[in-house]
Design an enzyme around this catalytic site. Structure first.
Site, mmCIF file in Angstrom:
data_model
loop_
_atom_site.group_PDB
_atom_site.id
_atom_site.type_symbol
_atom_site.label_atom_id
_atom_site.label_comp_id
_atom_site.label_asym_id
_atom_site.label_seq_id
_atom_site.Cartn_x
_atom_site.Cartn_y
_atom_site.Cartn_z
ATOM 1 N N THR A 71 0.830 -1.208 0.000
ATOM 2 C CA THR A 71 0.000 0.000 0.000
ATOM 3 C C THR A 71 0.866 1.261 0.000
ATOM 4 O O THR A 71 1.998 1.250 0.506
ATOM 5 C CB THR A 71 -0.900 -0.009 1.249
ATOM 6 O OG1 THR A 71 -1.490 1.285 1.421
ATOM 7 C CG2 THR A 71 -0.114 -0.318 2.520
ATOM 8 N N ASP A 72 0.296 2.356 -0.491
ATOM 9 C CA ASP A 72 1.023 3.634 -0.447
ATOM 10 C C ASP A 72 1.188 4.136 0.989
ATOM 11 O O ASP A 72 2.007 5.012 1.259
ATOM 12 C CB ASP A 72 0.325 4.693 -1.320
ATOM 13 C CG ASP A 72 -1.112 5.001 -0.909
ATOM 14 O OD1 ASP A 72 -1.621 4.373 0.038
ATOM 15 O OD2 ASP A 72 -1.737 5.871 -1.556
ATOM 16 N N GLU A 73 0.402 3.554 1.923
ATOM 17 C CA GLU A 73 0.468 4.056 3.307
ATOM 18 C C GLU A 73 1.822 3.785 3.968
ATOM 19 O O GLU A 73 2.138 4.392 4.985
ATOM 20 C CB GLU A 73 -0.661 3.451 4.152
ATOM 21 C CG GLU A 73 -2.022 3.859 3.643
ATOM 22 C CD GLU A 73 -3.144 3.709 4.660
ATOM 23 O OE1 GLU A 73 -2.863 3.509 5.846
ATOM 24 O OE2 GLU A 73 -4.310 3.801 4.233
ATOM 25 N N TYR B 223 -1.708 -0.282 11.197
ATOM 26 C CA TYR B 223 -1.909 -0.953 9.907
ATOM 27 C C TYR B 223 -0.714 -0.735 8.984
ATOM 28 O O TYR B 223 -0.124 -1.691 8.462
ATOM 29 C CB TYR B 223 -3.190 -0.439 9.231
ATOM 30 C CG TYR B 223 -3.255 -0.777 7.749
ATOM 31 C CD1 TYR B 223 -3.454 -2.086 7.315
ATOM 32 C CD2 TYR B 223 -3.087 0.219 6.776
ATOM 33 C CE1 TYR B 223 -3.493 -2.395 5.958
ATOM 34 C CE2 TYR B 223 -3.135 -0.086 5.415
ATOM 35 C CZ TYR B 223 -3.334 -1.393 5.014
ATOM 36 O OH TYR B 223 -3.362 -1.699 3.666
ATOM 37 N N LYS C 129 2.086 -3.351 7.416
ATOM 38 C CA LYS C 129 2.326 -3.556 5.981
ATOM 39 C C LYS C 129 3.795 -3.260 5.639
ATOM 40 O O LYS C 129 4.383 -3.912 4.774
ATOM 41 C CB LYS C 129 1.399 -2.656 5.148
ATOM 42 C CG LYS C 129 -0.077 -3.010 5.217
ATOM 43 C CD LYS C 129 -0.434 -4.359 4.622
ATOM 44 C CE LYS C 129 -0.341 -4.412 3.112
ATOM 45 N NZ LYS C 129 -0.805 -5.738 2.580
HETATM 46 P P1 NAD Z 1 -10.165 -6.797 2.525
HETATM 47 O O1 NAD Z 1 -10.125 -6.533 3.992
HETATM 48 O O2 NAD Z 1 -11.378 -6.457 1.757
HETATM 49 O O3 NAD Z 1 -9.860 -8.342 2.257
HETATM 50 C C1 NAD Z 1 -8.886 -9.061 2.964
HETATM 51 C C2 NAD Z 1 -9.124 -10.538 2.722
HETATM 52 O O4 NAD Z 1 -8.095 -11.270 3.421
HETATM 53 C C3 NAD Z 1 -10.464 -11.048 3.271
HETATM 54 O O5 NAD Z 1 -11.074 -11.911 2.339
HETATM 55 C C4 NAD Z 1 -10.091 -11.796 4.532
HETATM 56 O O6 NAD Z 1 -10.967 -12.867 4.846
HETATM 57 C C5 NAD Z 1 -8.697 -12.314 4.182
HETATM 58 N N1 NAD Z 1 -7.865 -12.539 5.356
HETATM 59 C C6 NAD Z 1 -7.651 -11.698 6.392
HETATM 60 N N2 NAD Z 1 -6.818 -12.249 7.278
HETATM 61 C C7 NAD Z 1 -6.481 -13.480 6.789
HETATM 62 C C8 NAD Z 1 -5.652 -14.521 7.241
HETATM 63 N N3 NAD Z 1 -4.970 -14.420 8.387
HETATM 64 N N4 NAD Z 1 -5.533 -15.642 6.487
HETATM 65 C C9 NAD Z 1 -6.220 -15.755 5.321
HETATM 66 N N5 NAD Z 1 -7.038 -14.813 4.854
HETATM 67 C C10 NAD Z 1 -7.171 -13.671 5.570
HETATM 68 O O7 NAD Z 1 -8.891 -6.061 1.940
HETATM 69 P P2 NAD Z 1 -8.688 -5.368 0.513
HETATM 70 O O8 NAD Z 1 -9.136 -3.970 0.598
HETATM 71 O O9 NAD Z 1 -9.190 -6.273 -0.533
HETATM 72 O O10 NAD Z 1 -7.090 -5.339 0.455
HETATM 73 C C11 NAD Z 1 -6.361 -6.435 -0.080
HETATM 74 C C12 NAD Z 1 -4.879 -6.143 0.013
HETATM 75 O O11 NAD Z 1 -4.592 -4.955 -0.703
HETATM 76 C C13 NAD Z 1 -4.403 -5.885 1.439
HETATM 77 O O12 NAD Z 1 -3.145 -6.487 1.571
HETATM 78 C C14 NAD Z 1 -4.295 -4.371 1.545
HETATM 79 O O13 NAD Z 1 -3.294 -4.015 2.458
HETATM 80 C C15 NAD Z 1 -3.908 -4.017 0.126
HETATM 81 N N6 NAD Z 1 -4.338 -2.687 -0.343
HETATM 82 C C16 NAD Z 1 -5.639 -2.282 -0.232
HETATM 83 C C17 NAD Z 1 -6.032 -1.056 -0.761
HETATM 84 C C18 NAD Z 1 -7.461 -0.575 -0.666
HETATM 85 O O14 NAD Z 1 -7.740 0.574 -1.005
HETATM 86 N N7 NAD Z 1 -8.410 -1.394 -0.244
HETATM 87 C C19 NAD Z 1 -5.090 -0.235 -1.388
HETATM 88 C C20 NAD Z 1 -3.747 -0.675 -1.472
HETATM 89 C C21 NAD Z 1 -3.403 -1.904 -0.966
HETATM 90 O O1 DAU Z 2 -4.103 4.107 0.616
HETATM 91 C C1 DAU Z 2 -4.360 2.731 0.552
HETATM 92 C C2 DAU Z 2 -5.178 2.315 1.762
HETATM 93 O O2 DAU Z 2 -6.476 2.822 1.559
HETATM 94 C C3 DAU Z 2 -5.201 0.806 1.960
HETATM 95 O O3 DAU Z 2 -3.901 0.357 2.253
HETATM 96 C C4 DAU Z 2 -6.152 0.430 3.090
HETATM 97 O O4 DAU Z 2 -6.254 -0.975 3.199
HETATM 98 C C5 DAU Z 2 -7.514 1.011 2.778
HETATM 99 O O5 DAU Z 2 -8.416 0.729 3.844
HETATM 100 C C6 DAU Z 2 -7.428 2.511 2.555
HETATM 101 O O6 DAU Z 2 -7.090 3.199 3.785
HETATM 102 P P1 DAU Z 2 -7.764 4.590 4.203
HETATM 103 O O7 DAU Z 2 -7.634 4.750 5.668
HETATM 104 O O8 DAU Z 2 -7.286 5.687 3.335
HETATM 105 O O9 DAU Z 2 -9.287 4.256 3.782
HETATM 106 P P2 DAU Z 2 -10.692 4.543 4.515
HETATM 107 O O10 DAU Z 2 -11.758 4.226 3.513
HETATM 108 O O11 DAU Z 2 -10.777 3.904 5.843
HETATM 109 O O12 DAU Z 2 -10.675 6.121 4.720
HETATM 110 C C7 DAU Z 2 -10.517 7.018 3.619
HETATM 111 C C8 DAU Z 2 -10.479 8.416 4.178
HETATM 112 O O13 DAU Z 2 -11.786 8.756 4.679
HETATM 113 C C9 DAU Z 2 -9.546 8.584 5.360
HETATM 114 O O14 DAU Z 2 -8.947 9.866 5.289
HETATM 115 C C10 DAU Z 2 -10.456 8.518 6.586
HETATM 116 C C11 DAU Z 2 -11.763 9.071 6.069
HETATM 117 N N1 DAU Z 2 -13.003 8.493 6.680
HETATM 118 C C12 DAU Z 2 -13.127 7.146 6.709
HETATM 119 C C13 DAU Z 2 -14.269 6.563 7.250
HETATM 120 C C14 DAU Z 2 -14.411 5.055 7.302
HETATM 121 C C15 DAU Z 2 -14.001 9.340 7.147
HETATM 122 O O15 DAU Z 2 -13.892 10.573 7.092
HETATM 123 N N2 DAU Z 2 -15.133 8.757 7.677
HETATM 124 C C16 DAU Z 2 -15.296 7.406 7.768
HETATM 125 O O16 DAU Z 2 -16.354 6.954 8.290
#
Ligand code: NAD
Ligand code: DAU
Length: 374
Positions: A140-142, A165, A169
């Site tokens: 992730t970019d985080e 988190y 990562k």
């Molecule tokens: P998500 O939370 O929707 O899905 C995670 C999946 O992993 C789920 O199906 C869960 O059951 C499974 N899981 C969790 N713990 C596990 C374990 N111990 N063993 C096996 N399975 C397990 O997450 P997402 O948003 O789809 O993100 C997927 C990946 O991409 C993550 O690694 C996250 O860090 C990365 N990522 C997410 C975003 C985003 O915006 N959502 C952006 C950049 C990177």
């Molecule tokens: O940047 C990549 C990341 O993006 C991934 O690595 C993470 O897995 C993914 O969850 C996401 O993280 P963020 O924290 O950026 O996403 P989230 O949707 O939780 O929040 C987006 C922004 O909105 C953040 O600045 C917090 C804000 N927010 C979030 C929620 C849930 C609110 O203002 N209100 C809310 O209720």
């Protein structure tokens, strides 16, 4: 013919990736390993599982016996690790689970892959691996921390995670690079910005806002809503991962993002306006409202917004420079945000059964704890 192991394939991006692979490539076999935590839902890939190219194993990535049993059964070529605890807010409440899954789980996958892919040793004692294998860590970019008003994250930006988190990562990324250096394991790391699209769990900003509107609830915006995220349609992320898995230079990190920065408050306002417009254009969408008291939807407006206590350690701004993946692999985002957000909102309006399925049970408890009566 390529054999994929996709961990976390029942979650948001993992499931979209499985669907993408099945559409894009014919000569593949995919095993999904997923522990079906609150964020994983087998229903998301139920129809795909009818395809003989896809199979599912329920298990935890920290469990070495489960992971080994998959490598015993088929010659895995590409391991793509999506499995993770992914929600920043939850990591603030329970950091330890994030370290277990995200760091120890990653290390277990690396170790098992190394064991099953090794065919011998070179004269310096480094393992030699079967041709064509690769481990890809979906990061992730985080991990880069938080930006001020200007600048972009490049692959050489120093790692500076600030939440449990992102620290977990980052730990995972470092152990991936350690396996690359120490054992010459063929790896890639991808670091993407915020994804949006279908099957996004409604604890995250965009689906939470959609869900709350449909439930007639307030829309919680953390702090003053000025935080900036760089949004990418999930299918564009999937395309990038596929390209890196097949053509990425071994040992390299690739940033993924579409130059699409938005302030949270603007995302929330756009979501409100889009839902209202879609319902006005097509009144059948009003059926998605939980309590459609009348035909009048004038209450769907910015007055639903409520500014709530800020997230602890809230990163101010993320912005990705994707020049490397564009230059080396020809990747570019295909979905413009204006189209992607409408597509996404339509999907939620048309797939309320999926939302019901994933928000029953644990989600209700989480929402109460996190947001109370707000
Ligand atoms: P998500 O939370 O929707 O899905 C995670 C999946 O992993 C789920 O199906 C869960 O059951 C499974 N899981 C969790 N713990 C596990 C374990 N111990 N063993 C096996 N399975 C397990 O997450 P997402 O948003 O789809 O993100 C997927 C990946 O991409 C993550 O690694 C996250 O860090 C990365 N990522 C997410 C975003 C985003 O915006 N959502 C952006 C950049 C990177
Ligand atoms: O940047 C990549 C990341 O993006 C991934 O690595 C993470 O897995 C993914 O969850 C996401 O993280 P963020 O924290 O950026 O996403 P989230 O949707 O939780 O929040 C987006 C922004 O909105 C953040 O600045 C917090 C804000 N927010 C979030 C929620 C849930 C609110 O203002 N209100 C809310 O209720």
């Amino acid at each position: 013919m390529k054999n994929y192991l996709v961990t976390g394939g029942a979650g948001f991006i993992g499931a979209n990736f499985v669907k993408y692979l099945l559409k894009k490539h014919s000569d593949i076999q995919i095993v999904v390993l997923d522990d079906l935590t609150y964020a994983g839902n087998l229903g998301t890939i139920k129809d795909d599982l009818a395809d003989p190219r896809l199979s599912f194993v329920k298990g935890n990535i920290t469990d070495s016996a489960v992971v080994a049993s998959i490598f015993e059964k088929q010659p895995i070529d590409l391991l793509i690790n999506f499995a993770a605890e992914s929600h920043v807010d939850r990591s603030i409440e329970n950091p330890q689970l994030f370290l277990q899954t995200n760091i120890l789980g990653t290390q277990n996958l690396l170790d098992t892959a190394k064991k099953y892919w090794t065919t011998g040793k070179d004269e310096n004692g480094y393992p030699i691996y079967r041709e064509g294998v690769k481990y890809l860590q979906v990061s992730t970019d985080e991990v880069y921390g938080s930006l001020g008003e200007t600048g972009y994250f490049t692959e050489t930006t120093p790692l500076d995670p600030r939440s449990p988190y992102s620290a977990s990562k980052t730990g995972a990324d470092l152990i991936v690079m350690a396996y690359s250096e120490t054992y010459k394991l063929p790896v890639n790391i991808t670091r993407c910005s915020n994804n949006y699209g279908p099957y996004h769990f409604p604890e995250k900003l965009i689906p939470l806002i959609i869900n709350n509107i449909l439930e007639g609830k307030k829309l919680p915006v953390y702090g003053d809503g000025s935080n900036v995220r760089d949004w990418l349609y999930v299918e564009d992320h999937c395309k990038a991962i596929d390209l890196v898995a097949l053509n990425g230079r071994t040992g390299e990190v690739y940033n993924i993002g579409g130059h699409n920065e938005k302030r949270n408050i603007d995302i929330v306002r756009l979501t409100i306006a889009t839902i209202r417009r879609l319902m006005e254009e097509n009144p059948a969408y009003k059926k998605a409202l939980k309590s459609p008291s009348s035909d009048d939807i004038s209450w769907i407006n910015d007055n639903l917004i409520t500014f709530v206590k800020d997230r602890l350690g809230h990163d101010q701004r993320y912005a990705i420079d994707p020049a490397k993946i564009t230059r080396e692999l020809g990747w570019y985002p295909e979905t413009r945000f204006e189209d992607g957000i409408v597509k996404t909102i339509r999907w939620y309006l048309e797939n309320q059964d999926w939302v019901k399925e994933v928000t029953s049970g644990e989600y209700q408890h989480y929402y109460e704890e996190m947001y109370g009566n707000r």
